[in-house]
Motif scaffolding. Structure first.
Motif, PDB file in Angstrom:
ATOM      1  N   GLU A  30       0.846  -1.151   0.158  1.00  0.00           N
ATOM      2  CA  GLU A  30      -0.173  -0.245  -0.041  1.00  0.00           C
ATOM      3  C   GLU A  30       0.825   1.343   0.003  1.00  0.00           C
ATOM      4  OE1 GLU A  30      -3.251   0.776  -0.097  1.00  0.00           O
ATOM      5  OE2 GLU A  30      -3.563  -1.266  -0.849  1.00  0.00           O
ATOM      6  N   PRO A  31       0.497   2.167  -0.972  1.00  0.00           N
ATOM      7  CA  PRO A  31       1.297   3.280  -0.790  1.00  0.00           C
ATOM      8  C   PRO A  31       0.985   4.422   0.339  1.00  0.00           C
ATOM      9  CG  PRO A  31       0.063   3.323  -2.778  1.00  0.00           C
ATOM     10  CD  PRO A  31      -0.087   2.160  -2.016  1.00  0.00           C
ATOM     11  N   THR A  49      12.714   4.071  -0.531  1.00  0.00           N
ATOM     12  CA  THR A  49      11.558   4.615  -1.127  1.00  0.00           C
ATOM     13  C   THR A  49      11.392   5.510  -2.195  1.00  0.00           C
ATOM     14  OG1 THR A  49      11.498   6.455   0.319  1.00  0.00           O
ATOM     15  CG2 THR A  49      10.332   4.811   1.251  1.00  0.00           C
ATOM     16  N   ILE A  50      10.393   5.582  -2.877  1.00  0.00           N
ATOM     17  CA  ILE A  50      10.383   6.595  -4.088  1.00  0.00           C
ATOM     18  C   ILE A  50       9.079   7.486  -3.664  1.00  0.00           C
ATOM     19  CG2 ILE A  50       9.868   6.940  -6.382  1.00  0.00           C
ATOM     20  CD1 ILE A  50      11.182   4.415  -7.092  1.00  0.00           C
ATOM     21  N   ALA A  51       9.244   8.767  -3.621  1.00  0.00           N
ATOM     22  CA  ALA A  51       8.259   9.665  -3.349  1.00  0.00           C
ATOM     23  C   ALA A  51       7.732  10.579  -4.523  1.00  0.00           C
ATOM     24  CB  ALA A  51       8.657  10.828  -2.292  1.00  0.00           C
ATOM     25  N   MET A  52       6.531  10.370  -4.890  1.00  0.00           N
ATOM     26  CA  MET A  52       5.990  11.064  -6.105  1.00  0.00           C
ATOM     27  C   MET A  52       5.079  11.970  -5.898  1.00  0.00           C
ATOM     28  SD  MET A  52       5.568   7.515  -7.812  1.00  0.00           S
ATOM     29  CE  MET A  52       5.330   6.560  -6.173  1.00  0.00           C
ATOM     30  N   VAL A  53       5.235  13.294  -6.335  1.00  0.00           N
ATOM     31  CA  VAL A  53       4.376  14.456  -6.101  1.00  0.00           C
ATOM     32  C   VAL A  53       3.755  15.051  -7.232  1.00  0.00           C
ATOM     33  CG1 VAL A  53       4.418  16.767  -4.946  1.00  0.00           C
ATOM     34  CG2 VAL A  53       6.048  15.093  -4.141  1.00  0.00           C
ATOM     35  N   ALA A  54       2.402  15.122  -7.110  1.00  0.00           N
ATOM     36  CA  ALA A  54       1.561  15.646  -8.133  1.00  0.00           C
ATOM     37  C   ALA A  54       1.543  17.288  -7.851  1.00  0.00           C
ATOM     38  CB  ALA A  54       0.186  15.101  -8.363  1.00  0.00           C
ATOM     39  N   GLY A  55       1.715  17.915  -8.739  1.00  0.00           N
ATOM     40  CA  GLY A  55       1.505  19.467  -8.412  1.00  0.00           C
ATOM     41  C   GLY A  55       0.139  19.914  -8.806  1.00  0.00           C
ATOM     42  N   GLU A  56      -0.146  20.866  -9.685  1.00  0.00           N
ATOM     43  CA  GLU A  56      -1.569  21.511  -9.800  1.00  0.00           C
ATOM     44  C   GLU A  56      -2.566  20.398 -10.358  1.00  0.00           C
ATOM     45  OE1 GLU A  56      -0.705  24.887 -11.816  1.00  0.00           O
ATOM     46  OE2 GLU A  56       0.058  26.015 -10.029  1.00  0.00           O
ATOM     47  N   SER A  57      -1.917  19.363 -11.300  1.00  0.00           N
ATOM     48  CA  SER A  57      -3.044  18.378 -11.714  1.00  0.00           C
ATOM     49  C   SER A  57      -2.671  17.021 -11.538  1.00  0.00           C
ATOM     50  CB  SER A  57      -3.020  18.854 -13.220  1.00  0.00           C
ATOM     51  OG  SER A  57      -1.659  18.364 -13.827  1.00  0.00           O
ATOM     52  N   ASP A  58      -3.683  16.025 -11.722  1.00  0.00           N
ATOM     53  CA  ASP A  58      -3.378  14.854 -11.360  1.00  0.00           C
ATOM     54  C   ASP A  58      -2.184  14.323 -12.341  1.00  0.00           C
ATOM     55  OD1 ASP A  58      -5.627  14.942  -9.500  1.00  0.00           O
ATOM     56  OD2 ASP A  58      -6.837  13.563 -10.632  1.00  0.00           O
ATOM     57  N   ALA A  59      -1.303  13.220 -11.870  1.00  0.00           N
ATOM     58  CA  ALA A  59      -0.353  12.559 -12.592  1.00  0.00           C
ATOM     59  C   ALA A  59      -0.686  11.053 -12.392  1.00  0.00           C
ATOM     60  CB  ALA A  59       0.831  13.295 -12.284  1.00  0.00           C
ATOM     61  N   THR A  60      -0.015  10.347 -13.503  1.00  0.00           N
ATOM     62  CA  THR A  60       0.173   9.070 -13.376  1.00  0.00           C
ATOM     63  C   THR A  60       1.813   8.489 -13.716  1.00  0.00           C
ATOM     64  OG1 THR A  60      -1.862   8.516 -14.259  1.00  0.00           O
ATOM     65  CG2 THR A  60      -0.296   6.782 -14.433  1.00  0.00           C
ATOM     66  N   GLY A  79      -1.934  17.825  -5.586  1.00  0.00           N
ATOM     67  CA  GLY A  79      -1.741  18.365  -4.188  1.00  0.00           C
ATOM     68  C   GLY A  79      -1.315  17.372  -3.307  1.00  0.00           C
ATOM     69  N   THR A  80      -0.982  16.071  -3.728  1.00  0.00           N
ATOM     70  CA  THR A  80      -0.681  15.041  -2.888  1.00  0.00           C
ATOM     71  C   THR A  80       0.719  14.355  -3.291  1.00  0.00           C
ATOM     72  OG1 THR A  80      -1.623  13.331  -4.055  1.00  0.00           O
ATOM     73  CG2 THR A  80      -2.922  14.283  -2.332  1.00  0.00           C
ATOM     74  N   LYS A  81       1.295  13.775  -2.235  1.00  0.00           N
ATOM     75  CA  LYS A  81       2.421  13.068  -2.355  1.00  0.00           C
ATOM     76  C   LYS A  81       2.284  11.436  -2.051  1.00  0.00           C
ATOM     77  CE  LYS A  81       6.145  13.062   0.657  1.00  0.00           C
ATOM     78  NZ  LYS A  81       7.196  13.250   1.580  1.00  0.00           N
ATOM     79  N   VAL A  82       2.754  10.591  -2.867  1.00  0.00           N
ATOM     80  CA  VAL A  82       2.469   9.210  -2.726  1.00  0.00           C
ATOM     81  C   VAL A  82       3.829   8.681  -2.425  1.00  0.00           C
ATOM     82  CG1 VAL A  82       1.928   7.090  -3.557  1.00  0.00           C
ATOM     83  CG2 VAL A  82       0.397   9.013  -3.810  1.00  0.00           C
ATOM     84  N   THR A  83       4.172   7.937  -1.365  1.00  0.00           N
ATOM     85  CA  THR A  83       5.476   7.276  -1.397  1.00  0.00           C
ATOM     86  C   THR A  83       5.273   5.748  -1.332  1.00  0.00           C
ATOM     87  OG1 THR A  83       6.063   9.079   0.323  1.00  0.00           O
ATOM     88  CG2 THR A  83       7.385   7.019   0.429  1.00  0.00           C
ATOM     89  N   ILE A  84       6.195   5.063  -2.038  1.00  0.00           N
ATOM     90  CA  ILE A  84       6.054   3.608  -2.041  1.00  0.00           C
ATOM     91  C   ILE A  84       7.584   3.026  -1.658  1.00  0.00           C
ATOM     92  CG2 ILE A  84       4.464   3.413  -3.758  1.00  0.00           C
ATOM     93  CD1 ILE A  84       6.578   2.658  -5.715  1.00  0.00           C
ATOM     94  N   ASP A  85       7.430   1.717  -0.931  1.00  0.00           N
ATOM     95  CA  ASP A  85       8.580   1.291  -0.658  1.00  0.00           C
ATOM     96  C   ASP A  85       9.340   0.159  -1.858  1.00  0.00           C
ATOM     97  OD1 ASP A  85       8.360   2.067   2.179  1.00  0.00           O
ATOM     98  OD2 ASP A  85       6.947   0.557   2.617  1.00  0.00           O
TER      99      ASP A  85
END
Length: 106
Positions: A30-31, A49-60, A79-85
């Motif tokens: 689970e991220p 970990t790898i942290a991915m940040v989406a700025g002003e729009s959604d991102a894949t 506007g969120t940050k997702v971190t995965i192991d």
């Protein structure tokens, strides 16, 4: 003939070893998601970990092993940050056709 068979066996063994190393990533973990205030879309490697940040729009984000195998695809809302192991190593992170970069995980 023997030299060609040995060469093929060596290549096969190398491919299996690389595949086994790439499969060891837990793609079903689970991220972790948190809110951020960033206008920039980015990916950052950390300690395991790898942290991915989406700025002003959604991102894949698509995360690939250094051998090119897709490890995980993650959708990040604006506007969120997702971190995965992930295990330590080198990864290629591509962001929905915008950019791609090498990420180092220590």
């Amino acid at each position: 003939m023997q030299v060609e068979m040995r060469r093929l066996l060596y290549i096969f063994t190398l491919c299996v070893a690389l595949a086994v190393g790439a499969v060891s990533v837990n793609a079903f973990a689970e991220p972790r998601v948190e809110q951020v205030s960033s206008d920039e879309t980015t990916a950052i490697g950390g300690k395991g970990t790898i942290a991915m940040v989406a700025g002003e729009s959604d991102a894949t984000f698509n995360i690939y092993s250094i051998t090119g195998q897709l490890i995980k695809s993650v959708r990040v809302t604006a506007g969120t940050k997702v971190t995965i192991d992930v295990p330590k190593g080198f990864y290629i992170v591509k962001c929905s056709g915008r950019w791609s970069r090498k990420v180092v995980v220590k």
